[in-house]
Motif scaffolding. Sequence first.
Motif, PDB file in Angstrom:
ATOM      1  N   ASP A  68       0.830  -1.208   0.000  1.00 15.65           N
ATOM      2  CA  ASP A  68       0.000   0.000   0.000  1.00 15.65           C
ATOM      3  C   ASP A  68       0.864   1.258   0.000  1.00 15.65           C
ATOM      4  O   ASP A  68       0.593   2.222  -0.729  1.00 15.65           O
ATOM      5  CB  ASP A  68      -0.920   0.007   1.221  1.00 15.65           C
ATOM      6  N   PHE A  69       1.905   1.260   0.820  1.00 16.06           N
ATOM      7  CA  PHE A  69       2.778   2.430   0.914  1.00 16.06           C
ATOM      8  C   PHE A  69       3.514   2.675  -0.395  1.00 16.06           C
ATOM      9  O   PHE A  69       3.536   3.807  -0.914  1.00 16.06           O
ATOM     10  CB  PHE A  69       3.775   2.219   2.064  1.00 16.06           C
ATOM     11  N   CYS A  70       4.126   1.637  -0.958  1.00 18.19           N
ATOM     12  CA  CYS A  70       4.923   1.799  -2.168  1.00 18.19           C
ATOM     13  C   CYS A  70       4.061   2.204  -3.364  1.00 18.19           C
ATOM     14  O   CYS A  70       4.454   3.054  -4.169  1.00 18.19           O
ATOM     15  CB  CYS A  70       5.689   0.514  -2.475  1.00 18.19           C
ATOM     16  N   VAL A  71       2.876   1.616  -3.488  1.00 19.00           N
ATOM     17  CA  VAL A  71       1.990   1.959  -4.595  1.00 19.00           C
ATOM     18  C   VAL A  71       1.535   3.411  -4.483  1.00 19.00           C
ATOM     19  O   VAL A  71       1.560   4.172  -5.459  1.00 19.00           O
ATOM     20  CB  VAL A  71       0.777   1.011  -4.643  1.00 19.00           C
ATOM     21  N   ALA A  72       1.145   3.824  -3.274  1.00 21.62           N
ATOM     22  CA  ALA A  72       0.679   5.197  -3.071  1.00 21.62           C
ATOM     23  C   ALA A  72       1.787   6.207  -3.364  1.00 21.62           C
ATOM     24  O   ALA A  72       1.566   7.213  -4.050  1.00 21.62           O
ATOM     25  CB  ALA A  72       0.163   5.363  -1.648  1.00 21.62           C
ATOM     26  N   GLN A  73       2.990   5.933  -2.866  1.00 24.26           N
ATOM     27  CA  GLN A  73       4.107   6.846  -3.100  1.00 24.26           C
ATOM     28  C   GLN A  73       4.465   6.901  -4.587  1.00 24.26           C
ATOM     29  O   GLN A  73       4.757   7.976  -5.126  1.00 24.26           O
ATOM     30  CB  GLN A  73       5.330   6.410  -2.288  1.00 24.26           C
ATOM     31  N   SER A  74       4.442   5.751  -5.231  1.00 16.99           N
ATOM     32  CA  SER A  74       4.794   5.694  -6.650  1.00 16.99           C
ATOM     33  C   SER A  74       3.771   6.442  -7.497  1.00 16.99           C
ATOM     34  O   SER A  74       4.134   7.190  -8.424  1.00 16.99           O
ATOM     35  CB  SER A  74       4.894   4.235  -7.108  1.00 16.99           C
ATOM     36  N   LYS A  75       2.500   6.266  -7.201  1.00 13.60           N
ATOM     37  CA  LYS A  75       1.454   6.973  -7.948  1.00 13.60           C
ATOM     38  C   LYS A  75       1.624   8.479  -7.826  1.00 13.60           C
ATOM     39  O   LYS A  75       1.357   9.229  -8.769  1.00 13.60           O
ATOM     40  CB  LYS A  75       0.071   6.563  -7.437  1.00 13.60           C
TER      41      LYS A  75
END
Length: 315
Positions: free
Chosen positions: A74-81
């Motif tokens: 969740d953290f990595c996807v949100a930051q990447s987006k």
Amino acid sequence: MIDIEAKPGLDGDVYRTLLESTRAIPWKIDWNTMTFAYIGPQIEALLGWTPESWASVQDWIDRMHPEDRAWVVDFCVAQSKDGIDHEADYRALCKNGEYVWIRDVVHVVRDADGAVEALVGFMFDISERKRTEERLLNLQRELERLSFKDGLTGVGNRRCFDKVLRNEWNCAQRSRQPLSLVLLDIDYFKQYNDHYGHIQGDNCLKRVGALLDSVASRPRDFLARYGGEEFVLVLPETDAQSACRLAERCRELIEQSRMPHEKSKAAPVLTVSLGVGAVVPDMASEPLSLIDAVDRALYQAKTQGRNRVAMAEPS
């Protein structure tokens, strides 16, 4: 598997050699397809999985510890987006079933229009660092535990007493339940030390501490060495009568242990004097008021001949 592009001015083979000679593991993910465009061969030495087995982002997800998976993804996807470079620590699954601590350092690559095009980054093995952190944390916990423990008797020390009393006082204020205190002093302990010696005096304190600890049997009952030859019992949700009965049990237990005390004026064996107090604290009161009242009761027990229990005047 697609190679990471060489940097301008660097031969592709040289660039690959540079990447693959580091202990860090380079990788690249295509954002649109969510597939690995590249992952360094070092991954196999660390985790046992071949580079070819890292096909999609799902492989990365599946090879993560179940307890870390949800928040890391969740953290990595949100930051990447959001196009934000980021880092994440998690446990990665080895082919042999063990786990290794990994730190992923991620850089977000955008196209000319500002849309996310790829993720590139490095994986670092931080297992040794994590083991060191865990050892330091355990050491800190042990030092904290020891800092609240009397070095001689093994019961709580004065610092721990202050903390426990404050916590129980706050609980009693909220619950409107009585809180009792028992302050105990070994009779003629200076004469005991002078006659039997300090080593025997230390053994006496240890034995008294062990006897009192056996009486404070409920989960929240607390015993501490208050100072010198004084001990204190904190008794949550205990009224004055119950506290007096427990104090009398303490007195009897120590007298019945039959520790010789030839220089005592109270009895030929070791005895103690005790002061007892109980209160239902209101929101404006402070623990010091109870301590003072119990200390006066202890003084009364001493002036009345020692080897007895005295009750503080109700406030």
